[in-house]
Write a protein that holds these residues in place. Structure first.
Motif, mmCIF file in Angstrom:
data_model
loop_
_atom_site.group_PDB
_atom_site.id
_atom_site.type_symbol
_atom_site.label_atom_id
_atom_site.label_comp_id
_atom_site.label_asym_id
_atom_site.label_seq_id
_atom_site.Cartn_x
_atom_site.Cartn_y
_atom_site.Cartn_z
ATOM 1 N N VAL A 125 55.106 27.173 -9.582
ATOM 2 C CA VAL A 125 56.126 27.053 -9.869
ATOM 3 C C VAL A 125 57.065 28.290 -9.000
ATOM 4 O O VAL A 125 56.441 28.763 -9.320
ATOM 5 C CB VAL A 125 57.257 26.417 -10.324
ATOM 6 C CG1 VAL A 125 56.714 24.836 -10.775
ATOM 7 C CG2 VAL A 125 57.569 27.087 -11.840
ATOM 8 N N PRO A 126 58.004 28.045 -8.051
ATOM 9 C CA PRO A 126 58.667 29.432 -7.632
ATOM 10 C C PRO A 126 59.349 29.980 -9.017
ATOM 11 O O PRO A 126 60.005 29.227 -9.533
ATOM 12 C CB PRO A 126 59.600 29.153 -7.215
ATOM 13 C CG PRO A 126 59.588 27.299 -6.264
ATOM 14 C CD PRO A 126 58.951 27.206 -6.982
ATOM 15 N N ASN A 127 59.255 31.287 -9.134
ATOM 16 C CA ASN A 127 60.118 31.748 -9.902
ATOM 17 C C ASN A 127 61.896 31.905 -10.226
ATOM 18 O O ASN A 127 61.854 32.761 -8.638
ATOM 19 C CB ASN A 127 59.466 33.478 -10.485
ATOM 20 C CG ASN A 127 60.129 33.999 -12.365
ATOM 21 O OD1 ASN A 127 60.667 33.965 -12.196
ATOM 22 N ND2 ASN A 127 59.702 35.155 -12.144
ATOM 23 N N LEU A 128 62.635 31.405 -10.351
ATOM 24 C CA LEU A 128 64.271 31.982 -10.002
ATOM 25 C C LEU A 128 63.994 32.008 -11.507
ATOM 26 O O LEU A 128 65.219 31.463 -12.334
ATOM 27 C CB LEU A 128 64.256 30.123 -9.980
ATOM 28 C CG LEU A 128 64.129 29.348 -8.837
ATOM 29 C CD1 LEU A 128 65.015 28.321 -8.547
ATOM 30 C CD2 LEU A 128 63.769 30.677 -6.821
ATOM 31 N N ASN A 129 64.780 33.867 -12.002
ATOM 32 C CA ASN A 129 64.565 34.177 -12.563
ATOM 33 C C ASN A 129 64.751 33.435 -14.205
ATOM 34 O O ASN A 129 65.109 33.437 -15.071
ATOM 35 C CB ASN A 129 66.791 34.192 -12.482
ATOM 36 C CG ASN A 129 66.734 35.209 -11.079
ATOM 37 O OD1 ASN A 129 66.462 36.567 -11.262
ATOM 38 N ND2 ASN A 129 67.800 34.800 -10.435
ATOM 39 N N TYR A 130 63.478 33.101 -14.100
ATOM 40 C CA TYR A 130 62.535 32.109 -15.601
ATOM 41 C C TYR A 130 62.293 33.067 -16.580
ATOM 42 O O TYR A 130 62.485 34.523 -15.931
ATOM 43 C CB TYR A 130 61.527 30.821 -15.128
ATOM 44 C CG TYR A 130 62.473 29.621 -14.476
ATOM 45 C CD1 TYR A 130 63.318 29.542 -14.069
ATOM 46 C CD2 TYR A 130 61.216 29.380 -13.440
ATOM 47 C CE1 TYR A 130 63.440 28.193 -13.659
ATOM 48 C CE2 TYR A 130 61.548 28.542 -11.999
ATOM 49 C CZ TYR A 130 62.858 28.180 -12.676
ATOM 50 O OH TYR A 130 62.763 27.277 -11.817
ATOM 51 N N GLU B 206 54.356 31.819 -18.622
ATOM 52 C CA GLU B 206 53.439 32.658 -17.884
ATOM 53 C C GLU B 206 54.199 33.632 -16.240
ATOM 54 O O GLU B 206 54.855 32.198 -15.788
ATOM 55 C CB GLU B 206 51.602 32.497 -17.392
ATOM 56 C CG GLU B 206 51.588 34.169 -16.884
ATOM 57 C CD GLU B 206 50.375 34.282 -17.057
ATOM 58 O OE1 GLU B 206 49.215 34.609 -16.064
ATOM 59 O OE2 GLU B 206 49.319 33.712 -17.633
ATOM 60 N N ILE B 207 54.835 34.556 -16.193
ATOM 61 C CA ILE B 207 55.236 34.430 -15.196
ATOM 62 C C ILE B 207 54.265 35.889 -14.159
ATOM 63 O O ILE B 207 53.782 36.783 -15.135
ATOM 64 C CB ILE B 207 57.164 35.453 -15.447
ATOM 65 C CG1 ILE B 207 57.747 34.467 -15.681
ATOM 66 C CG2 ILE B 207 57.573 35.668 -14.244
ATOM 67 C CD1 ILE B 207 58.873 34.518 -16.344
ATOM 68 N N ASN B 208 54.406 35.284 -12.949
ATOM 69 C CA ASN B 208 53.926 36.623 -12.341
ATOM 70 C C ASN B 208 54.358 36.849 -10.771
ATOM 71 O O ASN B 208 54.592 35.547 -10.023
ATOM 72 C CB ASN B 208 52.495 36.619 -12.312
ATOM 73 C CG ASN B 208 51.644 37.219 -11.192
ATOM 74 O OD1 ASN B 208 51.631 38.073 -11.069
ATOM 75 N ND2 ASN B 208 50.084 36.655 -10.902
ATOM 76 N N ASN B 209 55.160 38.027 -11.147
ATOM 77 C CA ASN B 209 56.289 38.101 -9.409
ATOM 78 C C ASN B 209 57.308 36.769 -9.785
ATOM 79 O O ASN B 209 57.654 36.338 -10.166
ATOM 80 C CB ASN B 209 55.596 38.720 -8.744
ATOM 81 C CG ASN B 209 54.963 40.044 -9.245
ATOM 82 O OD1 ASN B 209 55.481 41.167 -9.642
ATOM 83 N ND2 ASN B 209 53.803 40.078 -8.963
ATOM 84 N N GLY B 210 57.299 36.313 -8.222
ATOM 85 C CA GLY B 210 57.551 35.560 -7.695
ATOM 86 C C GLY B 210 57.211 33.609 -7.909
ATOM 87 O O GLY B 210 57.919 33.316 -7.738
#
Length: 306
Positions: free
Chosen positions: A212-217, A255-259
């Motif tokens: 999914v898009p990362n919106l400041n998660y 997990e978060i990878n940039n955007g």
């Protein structure tokens, strides 16, 4: 000669495309964040919110932000609300964002740790937000957002300058106002993006990992996933105002990878264990409490095994 002409043609096309893309972004009129609270730190909080909001809107890469004077914004927005018409004098804008700090408190609170009384600083902040569609005068968002931060809260500061100020360079939070204002600012921008550009599931892998898009998660956030149904029509204007939403599952950011953010349905949650997730489903940050690091690590191991 032909090569030079070709290079110039490509450059012209690229420049034209960039200008076109810039013009396609929604233009938001944004003025001073005000407050009626007679308190130096409340006014400081309003200034911090103004800075964070402006930066967050621009950094989202979805909007162009145009400064407007508070007097102009207040006068025109009040007229539009009374007359229920478009903001004719603001045709260079698509939307108008009005924000006001309506609640602020900073105090020491007594807490007991293993039978020993101690004190921790607590900041409470309330922000009234109105987001108006200039073309119709319709209020798209009208909410009062509130947050409470204490000195023991585990948080992330995204601005390097504010990180240094908030932690005093030691890693310990000292400026709770900076923390609270950034959290509320990010929440406002997330709500605006959700209204104008709803976030959708990008892909679903065979091992159950959902992109999914990362919106400041942040890792541990809970994400609601919805199946979209029939379009809802306003019976008076006959204009579409949204779609039916059915909660299909709750997933966890692990997990978060940039955007991009990776999320998975928690297998312990029996209610959604057999939920079928598809590309294009609507996602929204849940109001549920974040899960623990233990659960996040479990999902990381689970995704690696599959």
């Amino acid at each position: 000669m032909k090569n030079i002409f070709l290079v110039n043609l490509i450059f012209l096309f690229a420049a034209t495309f960039c200008i076109f893309a810039q013009e396609e972004k929604a233009v938001i009129g944004f003025g001073e964040v005000t407050t009626s609270i007679i308190d130096y730190e409340a006014r400081s909080a309003a200034q911090k919110i103004q800075s964070y909001l402006s930066s967050a809107l621009v950094n989202s890469n979805r909007f162009r932000v145009v400064a407007r004077s508070t007097e102009e914004i207040n006068k025109l927005s009040e007229e539009s609300m009374m007359q229920n018409q478009s903001l004719a004098s603001l045709q260079d804008l698509d939307f108008l964002l009005i924000s006001k700090v309506v609640d602020f408190a900073k105090k020491n609170q007594k807490v007991s740790v293993m039978g020993v009384d101690t004190f921790t600083e607590v900041v409470t902040l309330g922000l009234e937000v109105k987001f108006i569609d200039v073309s119709t005068g319709r209020i798209v968002i009208s909410e009062t957002l509130r947050d409470k931060i204490n000195g023991n809260t585990s948080v992330f500061i995204h601005s390097s300058m504010e990180d240094k100020n908030a932690t005093g360079g030691s890693g310990k939070i000292t400026d709770l106002i900076a923390v609270a204002t950034e959290k509320l600012s990010n929440e406002v921008v997330a709500k605006i993006i959700d209204k104008l550009y709803p976030s959708l599931v990008l892909s679903v892998s065979k091992n159950g990992v959902i992109m999914v898009p990362n919106l400041n998660y942040q890792e541990g956030n809970v994400i609601d996933i919805f199946k979209l149904g029939e379009e809802i029509i306003d019976p008076y204007t006959l204009q579409p105002i949204g779609q039916e939403e059915t909660l299909t599952a709750k997933a966890i950011v692990f997990e978060i990878n940039n955007g991009i953010a990776k999320i998975m349905i928690d297998p312990v949650n029996v209610k959604f264990k057999k939920a079928v997730i598809e590309k294009g489903m609507l996602i929204r940050k849940s109001t549920d409490k974040d899960v623990t690091k233990v659960t996040v690590n479990k999902l990381k191991r689970l995704s690696a095994k599959k």
